[in-house]
Design an enzyme around this catalytic site. Structure first.
Site, PDB file in Angstrom:
ATOM      1  N   LYS A 123       0.815  -1.217   0.000  1.00 53.90           N
ATOM      2  CA  LYS A 123       0.000   0.000   0.000  1.00 53.90           C
ATOM      3  C   LYS A 123       0.848   1.267   0.000  1.00 53.90           C
ATOM      4  CE  LYS A 123      -4.252  -2.044   1.643  1.00 53.90           C
ATOM      5  NZ  LYS A 123      -3.893  -3.478   1.774  1.00 53.90           N
TER       6      LYS A 123
HETATM    7  C1  LIG Z   1      -4.551  -4.525   1.197  1.00 51.67           C
HETATM    8  C2  LIG Z   1      -3.810  -5.816   1.116  1.00 51.67           C
HETATM    9  C3  LIG Z   1      -4.176  -6.829   0.201  1.00 51.67           C
HETATM   10  C4  LIG Z   1      -5.384  -6.738  -0.712  1.00 51.67           C
HETATM   11  O1  LIG Z   1      -5.348  -5.664  -1.576  1.00 51.67           O
HETATM   12  P1  LIG Z   1      -6.461  -5.422  -2.719  1.00 51.67           P
HETATM   13  O2  LIG Z   1      -6.355  -3.997  -3.101  1.00 51.67           O
HETATM   14  O3  LIG Z   1      -7.751  -5.800  -2.168  1.00 51.67           O
HETATM   15  O4  LIG Z   1      -6.107  -6.273  -3.846  1.00 51.67           O
HETATM   16  C5  LIG Z   1      -3.386  -7.962   0.147  1.00 51.67           C
HETATM   17  N1  LIG Z   1      -2.310  -8.116   0.955  1.00 51.67           N
HETATM   18  C6  LIG Z   1      -1.939  -7.182   1.847  1.00 51.67           C
HETATM   19  C7  LIG Z   1      -0.772  -7.421   2.712  1.00 51.67           C
HETATM   20  C8  LIG Z   1      -2.669  -5.992   1.967  1.00 51.67           C
HETATM   21  O5  LIG Z   1      -2.295  -5.061   2.851  1.00 51.67           O
END
Ligand SMILES: *Cc1c(COP(=O)(O)O)cnc(C)c1O
Length: 469
Positions: free
Chosen positions: A112
């Site tokens: 993120k």
């Molecule tokens: C947010 C997150 C996801 C899922 O992300 P999407 O945008 O729903 O595809 C997967 N793994 C981790 C570690 C995350 O923080």
């Protein structure tokens, strides 16, 4: 570039306004009116570029008209300059022609950061130009909160309030949020669960009068800028593995359909991608759609991969829009039946189209632990549970061993010690250097009752760098 709503009734916006918007006024999500398309020669000419230079070329068409090239370049150089690995998104080989793209070398150790480090800087740039301030109110069950706070902590024109369920996030995740101080940063622990937090955020977007005219901005993946930033690393991986002359496959651990949707866009922008694999945990609404044309809400299960514990995938609406020939009225209809009956199917030919675009698999906790143990034994790599789900899906859904398979490594294993422990891998988990004193740092957080009025009063009392709005 102009952006239109998936439900067809909201005005088209430019990049700057989309950045500052939450949902469109008709309840839809914004998508580019026309997706840029690159030629193979163009993509090939980007081989060997540093990450921020590649990011500039991939994202430039999305921001044209809003951000001059020189400014955008500078923002991108700063954004990816804070990552702790020189390659930004290094590829690590697991097996023959099987790679994990490590997306966890940003400040909060999850992918993120790629989008939220950029979002914070873009917001500050645009707001400074306009002479405006905004307030962010976001809910988190873990990774989004810390990445958003890290991304916005230096923003002069943003006050950020992150709601997390009191005593229901892991200690590492909590401390990654509560140990960052600034008079524009506010952690609120709600005496309730994650859904209570999310409901409060939704209600605050619906009625913003408590903000006294200040605008509310979204930091979850309904914000287009987050999706845009995630397109870049698909190009980055492919270019290192012989693309675009050769096509590459990706397996993507997903919950809200954000990351995998970015991969779908990369393909539509001209990147030769063979398979795109949707990898879910037991909360498998996406897999149930891909395998049986049932997009139906079910009860939420707590799993070892909590960042994918969702009942409904907000970004899926963006794919549905394309599957329905970009007919906003059709999407509004589907979303209505979803709201009323908790589910829908699409017409068979649309579903067949979706099946051509994606493969999918749901992986339970036991299989997740098995995969963590198996990969550690085979290659000495320690995976976080989300990434392990991606590896499992890649291995079960893969159609060709000749085509490189890239699994998106979405988080550092140190963030999820419970899964690593359950997998029985006898390797001590160590925090990276910049977080090594995380457990000794002071924390700052306000506990509030599960009460919308109390939360909104808190925001309006502290929403101007700690002072009242
Ligand atoms: C947010 C997150 C996801 C899922 O992300 P999407 O945008 O729903 O595809 C997967 N793994 C981790 C570690 C995350 O923080």
């Amino acid at each position: 570039m102009r952006y239109i709503s998936t439900r067809g009734q909201a005005p088209a916006l430019n990049f700057e306004d989309v950045l500052l918007a939450g949902l469109a006024t008709d309840g839809g999500l914004y998508v580019p009116e026309n997706l840029p398309r690159f030629t193979q020669e163009e993509i090939a000419s980007w081989t060997g570029l540093p990450y921020h230079e590649l990011a500039f070329r991939v994202m430039r068409p999305f921001v044209t008209g809003s951000i001059p090239d020189a400014d955008f370049k500078k923002i991108l150089e700063e954004t990816y300059g804070v990552f702790s690995h020189n390659a930004i998104a290094p590829l690590r080989q697991l097996n023959g022609n099987e790679w994990v793209m490590e997306l966890f070398h940003g400040p909060t150790l999850a992918f993120k950061d790629f989008a939220l480090q950029l979002l914070g800087r873009l917001l500050d740039y645009v707001l400074q130009k306009r002479g405006e301030r905004v307030v962010i109110v976001g809910a988190t069950s873990g990774d989004t909160g810390s990445a958003a706070i890290e991304g916005c902590k230096h923003c002069d024109n943003v006050d950020i309030f992150i709601l997390h369920p009191h005593n229901r996030v892991s200690e590492v995740q909590r401390r990654q949020m509560t140990t960052i101080f600034g008079d524009n940063i506010h952690n609120i622990a709600i005496e309730g669960n994650f859904d209570d937090c999310q409901e409060m955020v939704k209600a605050s977007f619906a009625d913003q009068s408590f903000l006294k005219g200040t605008r509310l901005v979204a930091v979850n993946s309904i914000n287009w800028a987050r999706i845009m930033a995630q397109i870049v690393y698909y190009f980055h991986a492919a270019l290192q593995l012989g693309g675009p002359a050769r096509s590459v496959s990706f397996s993507v651990p997903t919950g809200n359909f954000g990351d995998i949707f970015a991969g779908y866009l990369a393909r539509n922008m001209g990147l030769p991608i063979n398979q795109l694999i949707v990898a879910t945990n037991r909360n498998d609404i996406l897999h149930r759609f891909m395998s049986g044309n049932q997009y139906v809400k079910e009860t939420l299960h707590a799993t070892l991969s909590p960042s994918m514990d969702i009942m409904v995938s907000s970004n899926f609406e963006r794919l549905l829009f394309d599957l329905h020939g970009r007919n906003g009225a059709a999407i509004a209809g589907l979303m209505d039946s979803f709201r009323q009956g908790g589910g829908f199917s699409v017409e068979p030919e649309r579903w067949t189209e979706a099946r051509k675009l994606f493969d999918s698999l749901a992986v339970d906790d036991e299989q997740t632990c098995e995969t963590i143990a198996e990969v550690f034994e085979q290659s000495g790599e320690l995976l976080d549970p989300h990434t392990a789900i991606g590896v499992r899906a890649a291995r079960e859904c893969r159609r060709s061993l000749d085509i490189p398979m890239v699994i998106l490594g979405t988080a550092h294993p140190v963030k999820f010690p419970e899964a690593v422990e359950k997998a029985g891998v006898g390797k001590a988990l160590e925090l990276p250097a910049h977080l090594s004193d995380l457990f000794e740092r002071d924390e700052r957080c306000t506990v509030l009752p599960n009460d919308l009025k109390a939360v909104q009063a808190f925001v309006s009392q502290h929403g101007n760098r700690g002072k009242p709005l």
